[in-house]
Design an enzyme around this catalytic site. Structure first.
Site, mmCIF file in Angstrom:
data_model
loop_
_atom_site.group_PDB
_atom_site.id
_atom_site.type_symbol
_atom_site.label_atom_id
_atom_site.label_comp_id
_atom_site.label_asym_id
_atom_site.label_seq_id
_atom_site.Cartn_x
_atom_site.Cartn_y
_atom_site.Cartn_z
ATOM 1 N N GLY A 136 33.238 79.057 -77.280
ATOM 2 C CA GLY A 136 34.161 77.933 -77.230
ATOM 3 C C GLY A 136 35.264 78.084 -78.247
ATOM 4 O O GLY A 136 35.557 79.187 -78.732
ATOM 5 N N GLY A 138 36.515 78.492 -81.343
ATOM 6 C CA GLY A 138 35.951 78.868 -82.632
ATOM 7 C C GLY A 138 36.842 78.545 -83.814
ATOM 8 O O GLY A 138 36.366 78.351 -84.934
ATOM 9 N N ARG A 139 38.157 78.467 -83.582
ATOM 10 C CA ARG A 139 39.080 78.131 -84.673
ATOM 11 C C ARG A 139 40.275 77.332 -84.161
ATOM 12 O O ARG A 139 41.297 77.237 -84.830
ATOM 13 C CB ARG A 139 39.566 79.397 -85.367
ATOM 14 C CG ARG A 139 40.248 80.372 -84.429
ATOM 15 C CD ARG A 139 40.832 81.527 -85.187
ATOM 16 N NE ARG A 139 41.428 82.482 -84.259
ATOM 17 C CZ ARG A 139 42.266 83.426 -84.614
ATOM 18 N NH1 ARG A 139 42.623 83.541 -85.856
ATOM 19 N NH2 ARG A 139 42.758 84.257 -83.724
ATOM 20 N N LYS A 158 45.794 75.952 -84.580
ATOM 21 C CA LYS A 158 45.222 77.306 -84.474
ATOM 22 C C LYS A 158 44.956 77.790 -85.896
ATOM 23 O O LYS A 158 45.886 77.942 -86.688
ATOM 24 C CB LYS A 158 46.214 78.225 -83.769
ATOM 25 C CG LYS A 158 45.719 79.650 -83.525
ATOM 26 C CD LYS A 158 44.806 79.725 -82.322
ATOM 27 C CE LYS A 158 44.439 81.176 -81.995
ATOM 28 N NZ LYS A 158 45.513 81.892 -81.309
ATOM 29 N N ARG A 236 50.033 74.461 -81.641
ATOM 30 C CA ARG A 236 50.535 74.733 -80.297
ATOM 31 C C ARG A 236 50.339 73.481 -79.445
ATOM 32 O O ARG A 236 49.418 72.690 -79.683
ATOM 33 C CB ARG A 236 49.841 75.945 -79.691
ATOM 34 C CG ARG A 236 48.329 75.848 -79.609
ATOM 35 C CD ARG A 236 47.735 77.167 -79.157
ATOM 36 N NE ARG A 236 46.283 77.117 -79.045
ATOM 37 C CZ ARG A 236 45.521 78.176 -78.805
ATOM 38 N NH1 ARG A 236 46.068 79.366 -78.651
ATOM 39 N NH2 ARG A 236 44.211 78.060 -78.705
ATOM 40 N N ARG A 243 40.778 75.521 -69.847
ATOM 41 C CA ARG A 243 40.792 76.923 -69.435
ATOM 42 C C ARG A 243 39.909 77.128 -68.206
ATOM 43 O O ARG A 243 39.000 76.327 -67.957
ATOM 44 C CB ARG A 243 40.262 77.805 -70.577
ATOM 45 C CG ARG A 243 40.949 77.593 -71.922
ATOM 46 C CD ARG A 243 40.015 77.983 -73.067
ATOM 47 N NE ARG A 243 40.617 77.744 -74.378
ATOM 48 C CZ ARG A 243 41.148 78.692 -75.161
ATOM 49 N NH1 ARG A 243 41.115 79.946 -74.764
ATOM 50 N NH2 ARG A 243 41.680 78.394 -76.318
ATOM 51 N N ASP A 323 38.544 82.856 -70.251
ATOM 52 C CA ASP A 323 38.704 81.873 -71.330
ATOM 53 C C ASP A 323 40.113 81.911 -71.921
ATOM 54 O O ASP A 323 40.486 81.016 -72.678
ATOM 55 C CB ASP A 323 37.655 82.088 -72.425
ATOM 56 C CG ASP A 323 37.744 83.468 -73.066
ATOM 57 O OD1 ASP A 323 37.555 84.450 -72.336
ATOM 58 O OD2 ASP A 323 38.009 83.555 -74.268
ATOM 59 N N ASN A 324 40.892 82.933 -71.571
ATOM 60 C CA ASN A 324 42.296 83.008 -71.995
ATOM 61 C C ASN A 324 43.245 82.695 -70.846
ATOM 62 O O ASN A 324 44.431 83.005 -70.918
ATOM 63 C CB ASN A 324 42.616 84.394 -72.555
ATOM 64 C CG ASN A 324 41.900 84.660 -73.860
ATOM 65 O OD1 ASN A 324 41.624 83.740 -74.622
ATOM 66 N ND2 ASN A 324 41.576 85.913 -74.130
#
Length: 568
Positions: A136, A138-139, A158, A236, A243, A323-324
């Site tokens: 998921g 993560g950051r 981000k 962002r 996603r 996921d991207n």
């Protein structure tokens, strides 16, 4: 993404209090919270998340944040005063400190889980728990949703610190990767490619983290040293950050009946996606199966157009996992991306990406992601044979639609109304054999030259007499086709220049900007921001000499410029 906002209106959001009045948290207010979550958001250690659409997470502020840059264009579109970017409370919020935000803003953010599919194959073993329940954000921590001029925007940090999905990492981003992402989002929007947007970028005056990176002049494939880099947080912005991997996660849980609410959670995330990204084209009165079929059709249209646009401007995403892949059909992830210098169908900026994610394989990667999406929503159509058949037809038709978009795009790049297969194949062969600069070649062709002299500005290799003749023959065939139309050569030239940019965000141009930024010098970063937000314009002679040129030979095969490990 459609932009409904005017760039000419006077600022209407002058302070953080003004922005707070526009807050509206649809994700947290309408979807399911992880039942094991902590309300205060102090949830930063890796753990499995078995259900729920999100985990409340309190971001970790960077120490002593300092202003670096903000997107003036996007601020103006949103109606934000530029002065906000350097105000104390705005910096505090968008460098990760939510403790003092004005009501009704939330003092806690949120992170979401997703599945991981690489080129259509779902993986669970890389998850720390080998179950797939540890993947998921993560950051990435979302901190605000706001409705501005009837458009909903989600704002996401981000590098905002650890979340339950961090898999043991520090949750931080460094200034180097933050500068790259900030500039890339600004640039892609100016290129006319759907993308998440850049809002602001702040760096810590004192906090640093260790990262593997390349030594100066290194030709190593992988980083060859550990460096201490400044911590930064960029923000962002997008209508949502849902996603394909998120839809997959809930599709898998529903298919396997992993918990009693699994099917309901899948339905809710799909309907939420429609509300956030497709409300204008999918009628709320339709049944769920009808909505799912229309969603697949609309997403296919957006995704195929997106990838065709990537290839139009020479962009390679590098790591196009599910996921991207934004379910809204825009460019989401700016980690190991790159813009090609030399035209190479197998161009891949990321050393860990493989040929399957290379430049001209991106249409196939997109198809795999679309197949993963269709498989994920399929449980919602289990008792609806007719709708399921429509979904399968949409799924199987992806390659045809993708090919049509590619042909339309390439026809436009060379000034033709319809695609000419033989002419284009001959061109692609010549471009590869001559090692042609992708951006400069098409921009020079847009001038409709009388001979190949101007085109040679884009050649990395000297050509012999035979190649000269072949180029001349191709140019003659091309000019015969474009001359035989109702448009004048001047009109064709103008049309071509609108799709073939003059300036592109090349890695050898970005690297000095982030290197100087580490020393607190943001002059080059801001210059690049100005140049790259006008990529189709004829700019000053100085900018042309600096940025409209072939890649210098000294950067050939250099780590961090010609190739890079996954940027963090």
């Amino acid at each position: 993404m459609k932009n409904k906002l005017s760039q000419k209106t006077a600022p209407t959001v002058l302070t953080l209090n003004d922005l707070a009045k526009l807050a509206n948290y649809s994700f947290m207010d309408t979807l399911n919270c992880d039942p094991d979550a902590k309300e205060n958001g102090v949830d930063h250690a890796p753990r499995q998340v078995f259900s729920g659409h999100y985990v409340p997470v309190n971001p970790t502020p960077i120490i002593e944040p300092k202003y670096v840059v903000h997107s003036k264009n996007f601020f103006h579109e949103l109606g934000f005063a530029d002065s906000m970017a350097e105000s104390v409370d705005f910096i505090r919020l968008f460098s990760g400190d939510l403790s003092q935000v004005p009501e009704p803003m939330h003092k806690v953010g949120w992170a979401s889980g997703y599945a991981l599919s690489i080129f259509g194959t779902e993986y669970t073993q890389q998850c720390p728990f080998q179950t797939g329940n540890g993947y998921g954000d993560g950051r990435a921590v979302s901190v605000l949703e706001a409705i501005i001029n009837d458009q909903r925007w989600e704002m996401q940090l981000k590098g905002g610190g650890r979340t339950p999905y961090c898999r043991g990492a520090d949750g931080r981003a460094v200034l180097r990767s933050s500068v790259r992402e900030f500039l890339a989002q600004e640039h892609m929007h100016a290129l006319g490619v759907p993308t998440s947007r850049s809002l602001s970028l702040y760096v810590s005056k004192t906090e640093k983290v260790q990262r593997p990176w390349y030594s100066e002049g290194s030709r190593s494939i992988d980083p060859d040293r550990i460096v201490s880099e400044p911590v930064a947080i960029s923000t962002r912005v997008a209508p949502s950050f849902i996603r394909v991997g998120q839809i997959e996660l809930f599709g898998r849980r529903a298919r396997k009946k992993e918990h009693p609410d699994a099917m309901e959670e899948l339905e809710k995330i799909v309907l939420h996606l429609i509300d956030r990204e497709y409300l204008e084209v999918i009628d709320k009165k339709l049944s769920l199966p009808e909505k799912v079929v229309l969603l697949a059709q609309e997403f296919r249209s957006r995704l195929t157009l997106l990838v065709a646009n990537w290839i139009r401007v020479g962009y390679c995403q590098g790591n196009f996992n599910s996921d991207n892949c934004a379910a809204g059909g825009f460019t989401l992830d700016y980690g190991p991306f790159g813009f090609c210098d030399v035209f190479d169908p197998r161009f891949q900026p990321w050393t860990g990406g493989g040929e399957h994610f290379s430049f001209l394989n991106q249409p196939m990667a997109a198809e795999r992601n679309f197949e993963s999406f269709c498989s994920a929503v399929q449980p919602l159509l289990a008792r609806h044979d007719s709708d399921l058949q429509q979904l399968n037809e949409i799924r199987s038709g992806f390659a045809k639609v993708m090919q049509e978009e590619m042909e339309k795009m390439f026809a436009t790049k060379i000034g033709l109304g319809t695609f000419n297969t033989a002419l284009f194949n001959e061109l692609a062969t010549l471009m590869m054999q001559t090692s042609v600069d992708y951006t400069i070649f098409f921009r020079e062709l847009s001038m409709v030259p009388d001979d190949i002299g101007p085109l040679k500005k884009s050649f990395y290799n000297n050509v012999n007499e035979e190649m000269d003749t072949r180029w001349l023959e191709w140019l003659a065939k091309w000019k015969a086709l474009i001359t035989n139309t109702s448009c004048s050569l001047e009109e064709i030239s103008e049309q071509m220049k609108r799709v073939n940019p003059k300036y592109i965000l090349r890695e050898w141009v970005v690297a000095p900007a982030y290197q100087q930024a580490v020393d607190g010098n943001y002059t080059l970063l801001r210059e690049l921001q100005d140049v790259m937000t006008q990529p189709y314009a004829e700019q000053s002679k100085d900018m042309e000499e600096k940025y409209y040129r072939l890649k210098p030979a000294e950067f050939s095969e250099i780590g961090g410029v010609s190739h890079l490990s996954c940027s963090s």
